[in-house]
Scaffold this motif. Structure first.
Motif, PDB file in Angstrom:
ATOM      1  N   VAL A 163       0.815  -1.217   0.000  1.00 25.74           N
ATOM      2  CA  VAL A 163       0.000   0.000   0.000  1.00 25.74           C
ATOM      3  C   VAL A 163       0.852   1.272   0.000  1.00 25.74           C
ATOM      4  CG1 VAL A 163      -1.787  -1.236   1.264  1.00 25.74           C
ATOM      5  CG2 VAL A 163      -0.220   0.276   2.508  1.00 25.74           C
ATOM      6  N   TYR A 164       2.147   1.142   0.237  1.00 27.63           N
ATOM      7  CA  TYR A 164       2.942   2.351   0.434  1.00 27.63           C
ATOM      8  C   TYR A 164       3.141   3.153  -0.844  1.00 27.63           C
ATOM      9  CZ  TYR A 164       3.764   1.313   5.297  1.00 27.63           C
ATOM     10  OH  TYR A 164       3.586   1.097   6.637  1.00 27.63           O
ATOM     11  N   HIS A 165       3.175   2.493  -1.986  1.00 22.16           N
ATOM     12  CA  HIS A 165       3.323   3.248  -3.229  1.00 22.16           C
ATOM     13  C   HIS A 165       2.098   4.121  -3.473  1.00 22.16           C
ATOM     14  CE1 HIS A 165       4.432   4.504  -7.147  1.00 22.16           C
ATOM     15  NE2 HIS A 165       3.605   3.707  -7.795  1.00 22.16           N
ATOM     16  N   ALA A 166       0.899   3.581  -3.225  1.00 18.98           N
ATOM     17  CA  ALA A 166      -0.313   4.387  -3.395  1.00 18.98           C
ATOM     18  C   ALA A 166      -0.339   5.539  -2.393  1.00 18.98           C
ATOM     19  CB  ALA A 166      -1.547   3.507  -3.230  1.00 18.98           C
ATOM     20  N   LEU A 167       0.082   5.284  -1.147  1.00 17.72           N
ATOM     21  CA  LEU A 167       0.150   6.362  -0.166  1.00 17.72           C
ATOM     22  C   LEU A 167       1.150   7.429  -0.595  1.00 17.72           C
ATOM     23  CD1 LEU A 167       0.106   4.324   3.173  1.00 17.72           C
ATOM     24  CD2 LEU A 167      -1.717   5.787   2.303  1.00 17.72           C
ATOM     25  N   GLU A 168       2.271   6.980  -1.163  1.00 20.73           N
ATOM     26  CA  GLU A 168       3.280   7.927  -1.651  1.00 20.73           C
ATOM     27  C   GLU A 168       2.713   8.829  -2.742  1.00 20.73           C
ATOM     28  OE1 GLU A 168       7.297   7.803  -4.470  1.00 20.73           O
ATOM     29  OE2 GLU A 168       6.287   5.947  -3.873  1.00 20.73           O
ATOM     30  N   GLU A 169       2.030   8.239  -3.707  1.00 20.07           N
ATOM     31  CA  GLU A 169       1.502   9.034  -4.816  1.00 20.07           C
ATOM     32  C   GLU A 169       0.433  10.005  -4.327  1.00 20.07           C
ATOM     33  OE1 GLU A 169       2.707   9.229  -7.792  1.00 20.07           O
ATOM     34  OE2 GLU A 169       4.211   7.699  -7.354  1.00 20.07           O
ATOM     35  N   ALA A 170      -0.400   9.570  -3.399  1.00 19.18           N
ATOM     36  CA  ALA A 170      -1.432  10.464  -2.868  1.00 19.18           C
ATOM     37  C   ALA A 170      -0.801  11.629  -2.117  1.00 19.18           C
ATOM     38  CB  ALA A 170      -2.374   9.683  -1.949  1.00 19.18           C
ATOM     39  N   SER A 171       0.221  11.337  -1.320  1.00 20.06           N
ATOM     40  CA  SER A 171       0.891  12.414  -0.583  1.00 20.06           C
ATOM     41  C   SER A 171       1.642  13.337  -1.533  1.00 20.06           C
ATOM     42  CB  SER A 171       1.850  11.820   0.450  1.00 20.06           C
ATOM     43  OG  SER A 171       2.481  12.849   1.185  1.00 20.06           O
ATOM     44  N   ALA A 172       2.265  12.775  -2.560  1.00 15.72           N
ATOM     45  CA  ALA A 172       3.028  13.595  -3.508  1.00 15.72           C
ATOM     46  C   ALA A 172       2.138  14.580  -4.258  1.00 15.72           C
ATOM     47  CB  ALA A 172       3.773  12.704  -4.489  1.00 15.72           C
ATOM     48  N   LEU A 173       0.864  14.215  -4.487  1.00 16.79           N
ATOM     49  CA  LEU A 173      -0.050  15.156  -5.135  1.00 16.79           C
ATOM     50  C   LEU A 173      -0.225  16.416  -4.288  1.00 16.79           C
ATOM     51  CD1 LEU A 173      -2.855  12.793  -6.489  1.00 16.79           C
ATOM     52  CD2 LEU A 173      -1.184  14.088  -7.833  1.00 16.79           C
ATOM     53  N   ARG A 174      -0.164  16.262  -2.965  1.00 17.97           N
ATOM     54  CA  ARG A 174      -0.343  17.397  -2.055  1.00 17.97           C
ATOM     55  C   ARG A 174       0.981  18.089  -1.740  1.00 17.97           C
ATOM     56  NH1 ARG A 174      -3.006  13.244   0.606  1.00 17.97           N
ATOM     57  NH2 ARG A 174      -1.299  13.151   2.123  1.00 17.97           N
ATOM     58  N   THR A 175       2.046  17.300  -1.568  1.00 14.55           N
ATOM     59  CA  THR A 175       3.263  17.847  -0.958  1.00 14.55           C
ATOM     60  C   THR A 175       4.536  17.532  -1.720  1.00 14.55           C
ATOM     61  OG1 THR A 175       3.481  15.884   0.469  1.00 14.55           O
ATOM     62  CG2 THR A 175       2.204  17.742   1.336  1.00 14.55           C
ATOM     63  N   GLY A 176       4.435  16.959  -2.912  1.00 14.40           N
ATOM     64  CA  GLY A 176       5.602  16.777  -3.760  1.00 14.40           C
ATOM     65  C   GLY A 176       6.643  15.846  -3.175  1.00 14.40           C
ATOM     66  N   ASP A 177       7.909  16.237  -3.336  1.00 17.37           N
ATOM     67  CA  ASP A 177       9.029  15.384  -2.936  1.00 17.37           C
ATOM     68  C   ASP A 177       8.976  15.039  -1.449  1.00 17.37           C
ATOM     69  OD1 ASP A 177      10.097  15.740  -5.565  1.00 17.37           O
ATOM     70  OD2 ASP A 177      10.914  17.666  -4.924  1.00 17.37           O
ATOM     71  N   ALA A 178       8.558  15.981  -0.630  1.00 20.13           N
ATOM     72  CA  ALA A 178       8.503  15.740   0.813  1.00 20.13           C
ATOM     73  C   ALA A 178       7.525  14.622   1.148  1.00 20.13           C
ATOM     74  CB  ALA A 178       8.112  17.019   1.545  1.00 20.13           C
ATOM     75  N   GLY A 179       6.407  14.545   0.409  1.00 22.20           N
ATOM     76  CA  GLY A 179       5.441  13.491   0.661  1.00 22.20           C
ATOM     77  C   GLY A 179       6.005  12.116   0.365  1.00 22.20           C
ATOM     78  N   ARG A 180       6.784  12.008  -0.695  1.00 23.47           N
ATOM     79  CA  ARG A 180       7.400  10.715  -1.022  1.00 23.47           C
ATOM     80  C   ARG A 180       8.369  10.297   0.092  1.00 23.47           C
ATOM     81  NH1 ARG A 180       5.926   9.709  -6.226  1.00 23.47           N
ATOM     82  NH2 ARG A 180       5.434  11.520  -7.527  1.00 23.47           N
TER      83      ARG A 180
END
Length: 528
Positions: A387-404
């Motif tokens: 599930v972490y890749h999907a969480l990464e992509e969702a966070s990256a939409l909001r916060t970019g590199d920091a979300g990843r």
């Protein structure tokens, strides 16, 4: 949370996690205080070292024991002015106090150094204490690190390698000492802290905790509320976010619940804006104005996805960026220099921590598994690595590199093999013998300002002091205004007026103010 100096360990330490158990009630303490046989840590060292033996399981005090490594710097003021011992936890989890307290010692307010013995320790599972070490040989640990993607994984192949590496680490840890893994929670460490308080002869605890050390402080304050003399919590973890309000089925990771991704993205944006507002003499990466500098950074990161510069690929660089925002001076200027080198196609030299004071020899082993062992005992995270890749992509939409970066920081706990035998999940509102001072920084790349607000609200009796500045912890990003309030509170219990705000002594990319900010009450901002 990997930058220079003492923050290097804080950085590595904030990268891990998983599920907690209930309980955490205060055990009946043994009848006599443990003994500390202080000896100079090294010849001519101003630091004293000791080792104390404590129960592995406070529910079975006659069973297996562990050792804690403890360090002390005596009060430097004239005789008769010493107040007592101030215990310090440098965060993490996994921060070794015997290493980091001496590194950070000069950042403590002068009056605090004069009037308190500063005492720290390597928490159970960490460093020179009875430590979690899942490798039979140092060479095995080095090989494991070398095979793992740096920063965070990019692309399917690296994601598989990252997940496999941490599954391998979990298998190794399960085989080495599974009993120890069940007894390194924050609640266990809070019980240790109370025994150390007894060992130095203090009737009540004086404490300064930064970053994760704020969560340890809040845990102690609610397990032993009547034993709090003074407690400063700097750069706070929201305790309810950490425990996910005692959820056993988390949908988000620890750091996404805490908002570390959003806070780091906001600090990165301010870094680029302030860099672009000055000249290359002050910020080497400046493109002459804020938006142009933001665009330059975005182009650099896209380029590194396709064409790494030596070992500096996108994942490593993004991880370095987030970690280097922790300490404004010299961290931000050094980061700008590395980004400019990458922009020019040259591999920069990574930030090197300054040499540590000679305290213990040899230096302790500080592997990823030590932070994981603590954090995974306390904080629930998704157990499915997929599930972490999907969480990464969702966070990256909001916060970019920091979300990843902050998404993958928690993934090691997906496969962690142990949960705490005696964790603590709240409540957080036990009334303490004395009020707590909570310090929050407006732009913090790891623990959010609203985390400080949440901590001040959760505790039964706390006062929030705001630093209108940047970086992770006021201790490492100094403000004379904050130091004055912290000193006054620790010395005589005087809290700052409600709504007090301070400024940093030295804003980013600028010359130092001679006296720092001067606090005001009622929400006013400090003068320069």
């Amino acid at each position: 949370m990997h930058i220079s100096g003492p923050i290097a360990a804080l950085t590595a330490a904030l990268l891990t996690c998983s599920m907690t158990t209930g309980g955490g009630g205060t055990p009946t303490p043994p009848p006599s205080a443990p003994k500390l046989d202080w000896q100079p840590c090294a010849q001519d060292s101003p630091y004293d070292c000791a080792t104390v033996e404590l129960p592995l399981d406070y529910g079975d005090p006659s069973g297996r024991t562990i050792e804690l490594a403890v360090v002390r710097r005596k009060a430097t003021g004239p005789g008769g002015r010493r107040i007592g011992a101030l215990f310090f936890n440098p965060g993490g989890p996994g921060g070794p106090g015997t290493v980091q307290m001496p590194q950070m010692y000069d950042t403590f307010p002068r009056e605090v150094r004069e009037r308190f013995d500063i005492v720290s320790w390597d928490p159970r599972g960490i460093g020179s204490s009875t430590a979690v070490n899942c490798f039979a040989r140092p060479a095995d640990a080095k090989a494991w690190v070398a095979d793992k993607p740096a920063g965070f994984p990019v692309g399917e192949q690296q994601r598989k390698a990252w997940i496999a590496a941490y599954e391998d680490l979990s298998r190794r840890c399960r085989q080495r000492d599974p009993e120890l893994l069940r007894h390194v929670s924050t609640a266990d460490t809070a019980h240790d802290l109370d025994r150390l308080r007894q060992a130095v002869g203090e009737p009540r605890l004086s404490y300064l905790g930064i970053s994760y050390g704020t969560y340890l402080g809040a845990t102690y304050a609610n397990l032993y509320p009547g034993r709090v003399r003074a407690m400063v919590l700097d750069s706070n973890v929201d305790p309810r976010a950490w425990t996910d309000d005692a959820s056993d089925s988390p949908r988000l990771t620890t750091f996404l619940r805490m908002g570390s991704d959003r806070s780091a993205a906001a600090v990165l944006d301010r870094f680029l804006a302030l860099c672009g507002s000055t000249t290359t003499a002050h910020c080497a990466f400046s493109a002459g104005e804020p938006q142009a500098t933001r665009d330059k950074f975005d182009r650099l990161m896209r380029r590194l996805r396709e064409r790494p510069v030596g070992t500096w690929n996108y994942g490593r660089t993004a991880g370095d960026v987030v970690s280097s925002l922790y300490v404004v001076h010299p961290g931000w200027a050094d980061l700008a220099g590395r980004l400019q080198e990458l922009w020019l196609g040259r591999a920069p030299q990574p930030a090197e921590p300054p040499p540590a004071p000679p305290v213990r020899d040899p230096a302790p082993y500080l592997g990823d598994e030590q932070a994981a062992a603590v954090l995974c005992s306390d904080s629930p995270n998704p157990r499915d690595p997929g599930v972490y890749h999907a969480l990464e992509e969702a966070s990256a939409l909001r916060t970019g590199d920091a979300g990843r970066f902050w998404t993958w920081a928690a993934e090691p706990c997906a496969s962690w093999p142990a949960v705490a035998a005696d964790g603590y999940r709240g409540p957080w509102n036990k009334r303490t013998a004395h009020p707590v001072l909570v310090v929050g920084t407006a732009y913090d790349p790891a623990t959010t300002y609203w985390g400080a607000q949440a901590m001040a609200t959760a505790l039964a009796d706390a006062r929030l002091l705001t630093l209108d500045g940047y970086g992770h912890t006021a201790l490492l990003n100094p403000s004379g205004c904050v130091n004055a309030h912290v000193s006054r509170y620790l010395v005589d219990g005087t809290l700052p007026p409600a709504g007090t705000r301070c400024r940093q002594d030295t804003p980013p990319f600028s010359e130092s103010r001679p006296n720092g900010g001067v606090a005001t009450g009622g929400g006013g901002t400090a003068g320069g």
